[in-house]
Write a protein that holds these residues in place. Sequence first.
Motif, PDB file in Angstrom:
ATOM      1  N   ASP A 195       0.879  -1.213   0.030  1.00 49.95           N
ATOM      2  CA  ASP A 195       0.015  -0.032   0.035  1.00 49.95           C
ATOM      3  C   ASP A 195       0.991   1.349  -0.010  1.00 49.95           C
ATOM      4  O   ASP A 195       0.734   2.368  -0.776  1.00 49.95           O
ATOM      5  CB  ASP A 195      -1.053   0.020   1.271  1.00 49.95           C
TER       6      ASP A 195
ATOM      7  N   SER B 160       2.807   1.341  -3.343  1.00 46.24           N
ATOM      8  CA  SER B 160       1.921   1.207  -4.546  1.00 46.24           C
ATOM      9  C   SER B 160       2.651   0.369  -5.505  1.00 46.24           C
ATOM     10  O   SER B 160       3.081   0.346  -6.640  1.00 46.24           O
ATOM     11  CB  SER B 160       1.603   2.581  -5.142  1.00 46.24           C
ATOM     12  N   ARG B 161       3.200  -0.912  -4.914  1.00 44.04           N
ATOM     13  CA  ARG B 161       3.810  -1.875  -5.664  1.00 44.04           C
ATOM     14  C   ARG B 161       3.042  -3.093  -5.763  1.00 44.04           C
ATOM     15  O   ARG B 161       2.119  -3.368  -5.237  1.00 44.04           O
ATOM     16  CB  ARG B 161       5.288  -2.124  -4.868  1.00 44.04           C
TER      17      ARG B 161
ATOM     18  N   SER C 226      -5.601  -5.487  -2.431  1.00 49.84           N
ATOM     19  CA  SER C 226      -5.232  -5.456  -3.721  1.00 49.84           C
ATOM     20  C   SER C 226      -4.591  -6.786  -4.457  1.00 49.84           C
ATOM     21  O   SER C 226      -5.053  -7.104  -5.403  1.00 49.84           O
ATOM     22  CB  SER C 226      -3.821  -4.653  -3.822  1.00 49.84           C
TER      23      SER C 226
ATOM     24  N   TRP D 288      -0.031   4.489 -11.517  1.00 49.47           N
ATOM     25  CA  TRP D 288      -1.039   4.333 -10.611  1.00 49.47           C
ATOM     26  C   TRP D 288      -0.985   4.831  -9.124  1.00 49.47           C
ATOM     27  O   TRP D 288      -0.006   4.261  -8.528  1.00 49.47           O
ATOM     28  CB  TRP D 288      -1.366   2.930 -10.598  1.00 49.47           C
ATOM     29  N   ASP D 289      -1.514   6.150  -8.901  1.00 48.80           N
ATOM     30  CA  ASP D 289      -1.081   6.764  -7.594  1.00 48.80           C
ATOM     31  C   ASP D 289      -2.623   7.087  -6.891  1.00 48.80           C
ATOM     32  O   ASP D 289      -3.147   8.293  -7.551  1.00 48.80           O
ATOM     33  CB  ASP D 289      -0.152   7.713  -7.724  1.00 48.80           C
ATOM     34  N   THR D 290      -2.992   6.236  -6.367  1.00 49.00           N
ATOM     35  CA  THR D 290      -4.494   6.255  -5.868  1.00 49.00           C
ATOM     36  C   THR D 290      -4.852   6.350  -4.292  1.00 49.00           C
ATOM     37  O   THR D 290      -3.923   5.895  -3.562  1.00 49.00           O
ATOM     38  CB  THR D 290      -5.426   5.409  -6.593  1.00 49.00           C
TER      39      THR D 290
ATOM     40  N   ARG E  68      -3.801   0.122  -4.095  1.00 45.53           N
ATOM     41  CA  ARG E  68      -2.846   0.596  -4.716  1.00 45.53           C
ATOM     42  C   ARG E  68      -1.843  -0.399  -5.198  1.00 45.53           C
ATOM     43  O   ARG E  68      -1.186  -0.100  -6.157  1.00 45.53           O
ATOM     44  CB  ARG E  68      -1.910   1.619  -3.645  1.00 45.53           C
TER      45      ARG E  68
ATOM     46  N   CYS F 145      -1.631  -1.676  -9.261  1.00 42.78           N
ATOM     47  CA  CYS F 145      -0.818  -1.159 -10.217  1.00 42.78           C
ATOM     48  C   CYS F 145      -1.375  -1.171 -11.635  1.00 42.78           C
ATOM     49  O   CYS F 145      -0.979  -1.531 -12.572  1.00 42.78           O
ATOM     50  CB  CYS F 145       0.501  -2.276 -10.486  1.00 42.78           C
TER      51      CYS F 145
ATOM     52  N   ARG G  30      -6.732   1.804   5.862  1.00 36.70           N
ATOM     53  CA  ARG G  30      -6.536   1.146   4.483  1.00 36.70           C
ATOM     54  C   ARG G  30      -7.589   0.329   3.869  1.00 36.70           C
ATOM     55  O   ARG G  30      -8.110   0.453   2.798  1.00 36.70           O
ATOM     56  CB  ARG G  30      -5.440   0.104   4.611  1.00 36.70           C
TER      57      ARG G  30
ATOM     58  N   ASP H  88      -9.466   1.210   0.475  1.00 32.00           N
ATOM     59  CA  ASP H  88      -9.472   0.060  -0.439  1.00 32.00           C
ATOM     60  C   ASP H  88     -11.227   0.290  -1.022  1.00 32.00           C
ATOM     61  O   ASP H  88     -11.495  -0.056  -2.087  1.00 32.00           O
ATOM     62  CB  ASP H  88      -9.074  -1.009  -0.070  1.00 32.00           C
TER      63      ASP H  88
END
Lengths: 81, 411
Positions: free
Chosen positions: B48, B51-52, B98, B216-218, B222, B225, B375, B379
Amino acid sequence: MKTRIREILKTTGKLPVDVATLGDEADLYNAGLTSFGTVELMMALEDAFEVEFPDNMMNRRNFASIAAIEAAIRTIQSEHV
Amino acid sequence: MTTLARLAEAGYQLTSETSGASAEAQKAMVATARKIAKLAAEHAADVDAKSRFPHEVFEALKQERLLGIMIPAAHGGEQASHSTISEICAVLAQGCASSAMIYAMHQIKVSSLVVHCGDDPWHGSFMARIAREQLLLASATTEGGGVGGDLRSSICGVVREGDDFTLDKEGCLISYGAQADAILITSRRTPEAPPSDQVMSVLTSDQYRLERSAAWDTMGMRGTCSDNFTFSGRAPAAQIIPVPFAEIAAQSMLPNAHLLWASVWYGIAAEAVARAEGFVRSEARKRPGSTPPSALRLAELLARLQQFKALVVAGLDRYERARSDADELSSMGFVVAMNSIKVVASQSVGEIVMQAFLICGIQGYRNDSPASLARLMRDALSAPIMINNDRILGNTSNLLAVYKHDPSLSR
């Protein structure tokens, strides 16, 4: 009944082809009938034949051809006499 | 063969011709997923924060052979039921939403091959390859240039060159595009075809090049990707799925996407409730002999979670029954039911996490407490906009001039 269905298909359903060129068994979806066109067609058929398609008959097969539409309408009519 | 016949055959094969995985084998799959969910939970904060891609989780899923389980036994897969796959999505989501969403999106792509490509030689052998090599599939259905999220409309088209085809698509958002082993991509049938006359093609990662146009930066989800890319690929024409994309979208993507996404969201909601339960238990231990005031809200929340569970389970049950009945699968009632599941599930997850906040109070609001809901909330907020609920309700509203709902409890 098929003649009337053909007349309705000429004005509703937004088919990109001439209805006269389609056989009774021709696949209307292949002829360009969309899901939105199907809704318009159902509305017009319900008005013209004074029927209501029940939930369990609103599937692709019952509107796939002129013959299928006729069979579906006859089924509803016979169930409601 | 007509669509209906093909579907009927696919349904028949899936339900009765071959047996599929045994109940014990499917339980074992879920148990394995539970172990992987623990691993996912350990890395979730890092996934998270950076963002990976959750690569530890997907290495484990490949190692434990959970990527090919939807594939029929005839093509070398385990042929697990949709309930099992749905359960795995929910289990993974309790550790890392994710990771669960990536798993769900992969299985949605596999479902299109399973439902529509059973008798196609190239795609049949590709399914066997997925099972054998545990390939991860991604999806490229969106496109820049004004098409955006309307998956039933494409600008780019397939260009035939001898036995091959080339395809260039700009500005498409591809979740885990850089990490996928193959991409299922939509386009017009030919560059001159109308925007809605689409096909879907399968290209493996050695057959395309991706150029990242946006990262992708949200707020949440996260780790998926979901970068934007320009896609350019070349592959043999046999890799174009023979069935029109219109059928794929309606018959395999619609039910699988809505049911598996709902399962992921249920997992997020269940984890939020688990954290609220933990908080209430610790409060109860501080003052033995009196029930903490937050317990009342928790009782209410458990009822809400049960309602959510019933929604997903009933949806899975309806899909299982519809799979062998092509008429039911193509019916307006089925479309309305699947659309409704998406809308209600995506609203429920946010509401449940919100209610858990009221129970956990500041401990839920903190990032560093065991009852943190931060988180999970971020999400959860992706759910109503992942295919915007307004777009889905709009699709349903187009049917209402003729549609009458079925009031029975058993159908």
